[in-house]
Design a protein around this motif. Structure first.
Motif: not given
Length: 410
Positions: A369-372, A377-380, A402-405, A408-410
């Motif tokens: 999931v990290v790699r994906y 990056p916006y597929d939360t 969590k950082g990716r999430l 993406a939500q900014r």
């Protein structure tokens, strides 16, 4: 840009640099933020009158270069790099991820200037070693960068202009270093930054195939026949040799690879062009070029490839069918030929993307999931499902997810 305009720009750069040297952050309004930040780093580490870049160990630099996939890629496109340097009287340099120069080639005038400041293999060109420069900025920002005249912190290169762009491994996205082109300030040209970007892409497309697929235990470069990478990056190899094809030829070849039984002229035309008003003679001309590039290994009536074919699309789908989700995500480099207007390839692209995503939703392995998430990056939803599955269980992937999430939500 006219000489008068360039001279004015140079005077402004010198004025800003002088203000910084004498009064520090009073120069903030006179330069770009990234230049000021780099000047501050430079000031804390080196004097403004540094005379040359420090040199790393020669043997260690040579050993790193000889074992690097960058060396293979640069060797494959060396003629183009040399021609660029000679035609523009530039010096071209390739670095490692620490901004240590690994390879250079210069035109007659710039070669001597480069040698005088250790802009040579082994030269350390991070800004804390030799001051603000485009190589360091491109490396730190992971984006193309330009530094003009006195925007350089060290006065030894105030007569230079430099453009640099990062170089990545096309398969993993890992930053391998940067490529820089430099010349004297009075030869500044608007196309400089675009040229650096093009040379970076040139090196990336010449990366050895075995390096790109090493993590998949798949050594296509030694396999006879045709190998195609279509996901994220378009590359084609025949018997281990890279083919230089245009976008349409790659699309046609991809469709033939997906239809080993062969395609009639009319069927291939529909798959490539859909309802676009393109004549069959245009398609025939593209096929003719392809046949020549493939050494005649493309039959007609129907059009069919006469050699073994391997594609990353087949690999990803095969791994998914076998339940090897993590390996499939490793092999998935991104969307299939982004921007294609072939209706058949657009349909295939959607199928592959949805298949990978659904497999991760069903089996959200954290590392996969990290790699994906790097590719999408916006597929939360995939990230949220993975975090929910992990719950309170400790896992090193959690902070990354969590950082990716959050991003993406900014």
């Amino acid at each position: 840009m006219g000489r008068t305009e360039l001279q004015t720009r140079r005077m402004d750069a010198v004025r800003a640099w002088t203000t910084f040297v004498e009064r520090g952050d009073e120069a903030a309004s006179l330069v770009r933020p990234e230049i000021l930040t780099s000047w501050n780093r430079s000031e804390a580490a080196i004097p403004v009158d540094v005379t040359e870049a420090p040199l790393a160990d020669e043997a260690a630099t040579a050993a790193y270069w000889s074992g690097s996939p960058l060396a293979t890629a640069v060797d494959r496109v060396q003629a183009e790099l040399r021609r660029t340097a000679e035609d523009g009287d530039l010096v071209v340099a390739v670095t490692d991820p620490m901004t240590r120069i690994l390879w250079t080639y210069g035109g007659r005038v710039m070669r001597r200037k480069a040698e005088s400041v250790n802009f040579v293999p082994g030269g350390r060109w991070d800004d804390e070693s030799v001051g603000t420069n485009a190589l360091d900025l491109a490396n730190r920002l992971d984006a193309p960068a330009m530094v003009f005249s006195a925007e350089h912190y060290a006065s030894i290169v105030h007569n230079w202009v430099c453009w640099a762009a990062p170089v990545h491994d096309p398969a993993t996205g890992t930053k391998l270093g940067v490529i820089d082109i430099s010349t004297t300030w009075d030869r500044t040209h608007p196309i400089g930054l675009a040229t650096a970007r093009v040379l970076a892409r040139l090196i990336e497309t010449a990366m050895p195939l075995t390096q790109q697929y090493a993590h998949l235990d798949l050594d296509e470069a030694s396999e006879p026949g045709l190998t195609m990478r279509l996901l994220g990056t378009a590359e084609t190899w025949l018997d281990g040799q890279r083919l230089l094809l245009n976008r349409r030829q790659t699309e046609i070849l991809a469709l033939l690879a997906m239809h080993p039984e062969g395609l009639s002229l009319e069927h291939l035309h529909a798959l490539v062009y859909g309802d676009q008003a393109v004549t069959t003679s245009t398609l025939k001309a593209e096929v003719s070029h392809l046949r020549a590039a493939l050494g005649g290994q493309l039959s007609s009536r129907p059009y069919r490839l006469l050699m073994p074919v391997t594609t990353d699309v087949d690999l990803v789908l095969s791994l998914l069918r076998g339940g090897r989700v993590a390996a499939a995500v490793d092999a998935y480099g991104g969307d299939l030929l982004p921007g294609t207007n072939s209706p058949a390839l657009n349909e295939l692209a959607e199928f592959v993307a949805v298949a990978v995503r659904e497999a991760l939703l069903a089996d959200p392995q954290p590392d996969a999931v990290v790699r994906y998430s790097e590719l999408a990056p916006y597929d939360t939803e995939v990230v949220e499902v993975c975090l929910a599955r992990l719950g309170a269980a400790p896992n090193p992937a959690v902070p990354l997810l969590k950082g990716r999430l959050a991003a993406a939500q900014r």
